[in-house]
Design an enzyme around this catalytic site. Sequence first.
Site, PDB file in Angstrom:
ATOM      1  N   CYS A  72      -5.870  55.487 -39.208  1.00 20.62           N
ATOM      2  CA  CYS A  72      -5.616  56.050 -37.883  1.00 20.62           C
ATOM      3  C   CYS A  72      -4.688  55.105 -37.129  1.00 20.62           C
ATOM      4  CB  CYS A  72      -6.921  56.264 -37.116  1.00 20.62           C
ATOM      5  SG  CYS A  72      -7.775  54.714 -36.702  1.00 20.62           S
ATOM      6  N   GLU A  98     -16.992  58.029 -30.586  1.00 22.51           N
ATOM      7  CA  GLU A  98     -16.562  57.794 -31.972  1.00 22.51           C
ATOM      8  C   GLU A  98     -16.288  59.113 -32.696  1.00 22.51           C
ATOM      9  OE1 GLU A  98     -15.377  55.434 -34.892  1.00 22.51           O
ATOM     10  OE2 GLU A  98     -16.700  54.388 -33.493  1.00 22.51           O
ATOM     11  N   ASP A 132     -12.943  68.875 -31.905  1.00 26.72           N
ATOM     12  CA  ASP A 132     -12.926  67.792 -30.927  1.00 26.72           C
ATOM     13  C   ASP A 132     -14.060  68.040 -29.952  1.00 26.72           C
ATOM     14  OD1 ASP A 132     -12.403  65.906 -28.918  1.00 26.72           O
ATOM     15  OD2 ASP A 132     -10.233  66.089 -29.145  1.00 26.72           O
ATOM     16  N   ARG A 134     -15.108  66.023 -27.500  1.00 25.35           N
ATOM     17  CA  ARG A 134     -15.073  65.135 -26.343  1.00 25.35           C
ATOM     18  C   ARG A 134     -15.035  65.888 -25.013  1.00 25.35           C
ATOM     19  NH1 ARG A 134     -10.223  61.330 -28.353  1.00 25.35           N
ATOM     20  NH2 ARG A 134      -9.469  63.427 -28.949  1.00 25.35           N
TER      21      ARG A 134
END
Length: 208
Positions: A72, A98, A132, A134
């Site tokens: 990454c 994370e 995702d 988040r």
Amino acid sequence: MPDFPTAKVRTSLTVPLSFTDGYSVEAKMVTFEGLVDGREHLAVVLGDPGLSPLVRLHSECLTGDVFGSARCDCGSQLREAVERIAEQGGVLLYLRQEGRGIGLYNKLDAYALQDDGLDTYAANVALGLPEDARDYTPAAQMLAALGIHTLDLLSNNPDKAAQLRSLGLDVPTRVPTGVFATAQNLHYLRAKVLQTHHTLPLAELSAG
């Protein structure tokens, strides 16, 4: 008015930072009470934030930030962000999210699926998880607790700016980070451009 519960500063202290390449800077680290997800997110205040600080929302990446994983670009982005924010004045929010919110073990499981050919988003879905997960409400709470309502956002990810704006913060400018491509992370970076429209120059991410 902001569309989220208020949080307040819990602790604030000065910490000298030092990186392996020799760069060092003094930062103020701030902890909070009342964050909606109950996690121990951290604000790192660098320089003088001023009226329109430079802010980065950096999601924790143990493999990249601590161990320097080449799969990454997280560790390189973290290092770059600290210096750029210190120069302009602003805040790095180190968010305990994370693996785009799926956790460390699930992230490593997703890595294994990527080794079989899936991209980073498809691997999450194959595990029965969101692409995702988040939510940046805690970031908005932290910024408000620091008295920050207008900011320049250091990010390639349009979703971060969109979420902050939807929560009532003023984000007039999104500033792209550098491109930290390696032979090991090209597939990962290209997926971010193609799947979630990160502002990375695709021509520079050619597998050739």
